[in-house]
Scaffold this motif. Structure first.
Motif, mmCIF file in Angstrom:
data_model
loop_
_atom_site.group_PDB
_atom_site.id
_atom_site.type_symbol
_atom_site.label_atom_id
_atom_site.label_comp_id
_atom_site.label_asym_id
_atom_site.label_seq_id
_atom_site.Cartn_x
_atom_site.Cartn_y
_atom_site.Cartn_z
ATOM 1 N N PHE A 113 1.098 -0.962 -0.413
ATOM 2 C CA PHE A 113 -0.181 -0.078 0.300
ATOM 3 C C PHE A 113 0.884 1.018 0.015
ATOM 4 C CE2 PHE A 113 -2.253 3.093 2.160
ATOM 5 C CZ PHE A 113 -3.302 2.918 1.755
ATOM 6 N N PHE A 145 -0.563 4.967 -2.167
ATOM 7 C CA PHE A 145 -2.063 4.617 -1.778
ATOM 8 C C PHE A 145 -1.913 5.838 -0.703
ATOM 9 C CE2 PHE A 145 -3.468 0.641 -4.017
ATOM 10 C CZ PHE A 145 -2.493 1.375 -5.745
ATOM 11 N N ILE A 195 -10.140 4.741 -0.395
ATOM 12 C CA ILE A 195 -8.866 4.543 -0.758
ATOM 13 C C ILE A 195 -7.926 6.165 -2.183
ATOM 14 C CG2 ILE A 195 -6.639 2.828 -1.233
ATOM 15 C CD1 ILE A 195 -8.190 2.576 1.699
ATOM 16 N N SER A 196 -6.819 6.480 -1.759
ATOM 17 C CA SER A 196 -6.797 6.984 -2.894
ATOM 18 C C SER A 196 -5.616 7.191 -3.912
ATOM 19 C CB SER A 196 -6.933 8.572 -3.065
ATOM 20 O OG SER A 196 -5.990 9.838 -1.977
ATOM 21 N N VAL A 197 -4.959 7.683 -4.968
ATOM 22 C CA VAL A 197 -3.809 8.368 -5.169
ATOM 23 C C VAL A 197 -3.644 8.827 -6.414
ATOM 24 C CG1 VAL A 197 -4.058 5.995 -7.187
ATOM 25 C CG2 VAL A 197 -1.546 5.852 -6.338
ATOM 26 N N HIS A 224 3.165 4.797 -11.867
ATOM 27 C CA HIS A 224 1.904 4.297 -11.924
ATOM 28 C C HIS A 224 1.392 3.695 -13.897
ATOM 29 C CE1 HIS A 224 1.554 6.094 -8.042
ATOM 30 N NE2 HIS A 224 1.489 5.109 -7.740
ATOM 31 N N LEU A 252 -6.204 -0.932 -6.428
ATOM 32 C CA LEU A 252 -6.993 -0.218 -5.119
ATOM 33 C C LEU A 252 -7.943 -1.235 -4.161
ATOM 34 C CD1 LEU A 252 -7.676 3.080 -6.953
ATOM 35 C CD2 LEU A 252 -6.503 2.601 -5.153
#
Lengths: 133, 131
Positions: B14, B19, B31-33, B39, B54
């Protein structure tokens, strides 16, 4: 002029996500692609086994590489199903794929991940859109 | 067991992918990225593995926290809809059903403009923390 298999392999080797995960391409021939991952601490879940996202990512790489080695066209995943059969804590895992069915714009591709002893640790199927120029 | 105060610790993977967990929203684990070069795939698109991870994380967290336990993924199904470029991915995961030691979760991924990027469902084996 169509792209050669060596050029496709070079493109994949430059893939930033592949590099970030530490995936190696062991063989890249038409219809015969094998990739390898050494399990590292930064790829684990909180129980110390390989994270589910890593399994899914490796299967996607094996499937898309195998497909491109045959079609020579770019492809995009549109859906994926992954079955996680065994946890892995250490060592090396290997992934390969095979085409179930391929049309002009869509292909269904199977993938399998095995450990060093040949035990299946994950299987999956992906649907890919073929990008025809 | 349903303990709304229980929050799981996230994995090294993670953190390795950058993340972030945001405030839960109406029962959803969020959850964000922020999309970075790591990526992306060889064509500059976000790698499918990011979407899969994710959803695995958000759905697993939602089921884990509903049951105060740890989850092992049994299967994961993902549909990818919009493959255009974006700067941020936001995943919302929900627990759907818990039956004995098997739990199901569902979730969606949106971009920073609220465009639906992907949807997924997963099945988890739930291991109770006191087991």
């Amino acid at each position: 002029m169509s792209i050669t298999i060596k050029e496709i392999k070079k493109e994949f080797e430059k893939n930033p996500f592949l590099q970030h995960l530490g995936i190696e391409i062991l063989s890249f021939e038409e219809g015969n692609v094998t990739i390898k991952l050494s399990v590292q601490n930064n790829l684990l879940n909180t129980k110390g086994t390989l994270h589910g996202g890593v399994y899914a990512s490796i299967l996607d790489f094996a499937q898309s590489m195998h497909l491109r080695s045959i079609t020579k066209t770019r492809c995009l995943a549109t859906s994926s199903t992954v079955h996680f059969t065994s946890p892995v804590k250490t060592g090396v895992i290997l992934a390969k794929a095979s085409i179930i069915s391929q049309g002009y714009k869509t292909a269904f591709v199977d993938g399998v991940i095995k450990d060093e002893d040949g035990k299946i640790i994950s299987k999956g199927t992906g649907t890919y859109k073929l990008i025809r120029m | 067991m349903n303990n709304n105060n229980y929050k799981i610790v996230q994995s090294t993977f993670f953190d390795y992918l950058g993340f972030k967990r945001l405030q839960d929203d109406n029962g959803a684990v969020v959850i964000s990225v922020d999309v970075q070069e790591i990526h992306k795939d060889e064509n500059g698109h976000i790698a499918s593995g990011i979407h899969y991870t994710l959803l695995d994380v958000a759905l697993g967290t939602a089921v884990s926290e509903k049951e105060n336990g740890f989850t092992l993924t049994i299967d994961l199904h993902v549909q990818l809809f919009d493959l255009n470029q974006c700067e941020k991915l936001i995943c919302r995961g929900y627990p759907v059903n818990i039956n004995g030691n098997i739990g199901n979760g569902r979730g969606d991924i949106f971009d920073e403009n609220g465009v639906l990027i992907a949807s997924g469902m997963a099945t988890f084996k739930v291991i109770q923390n006191n087991a």
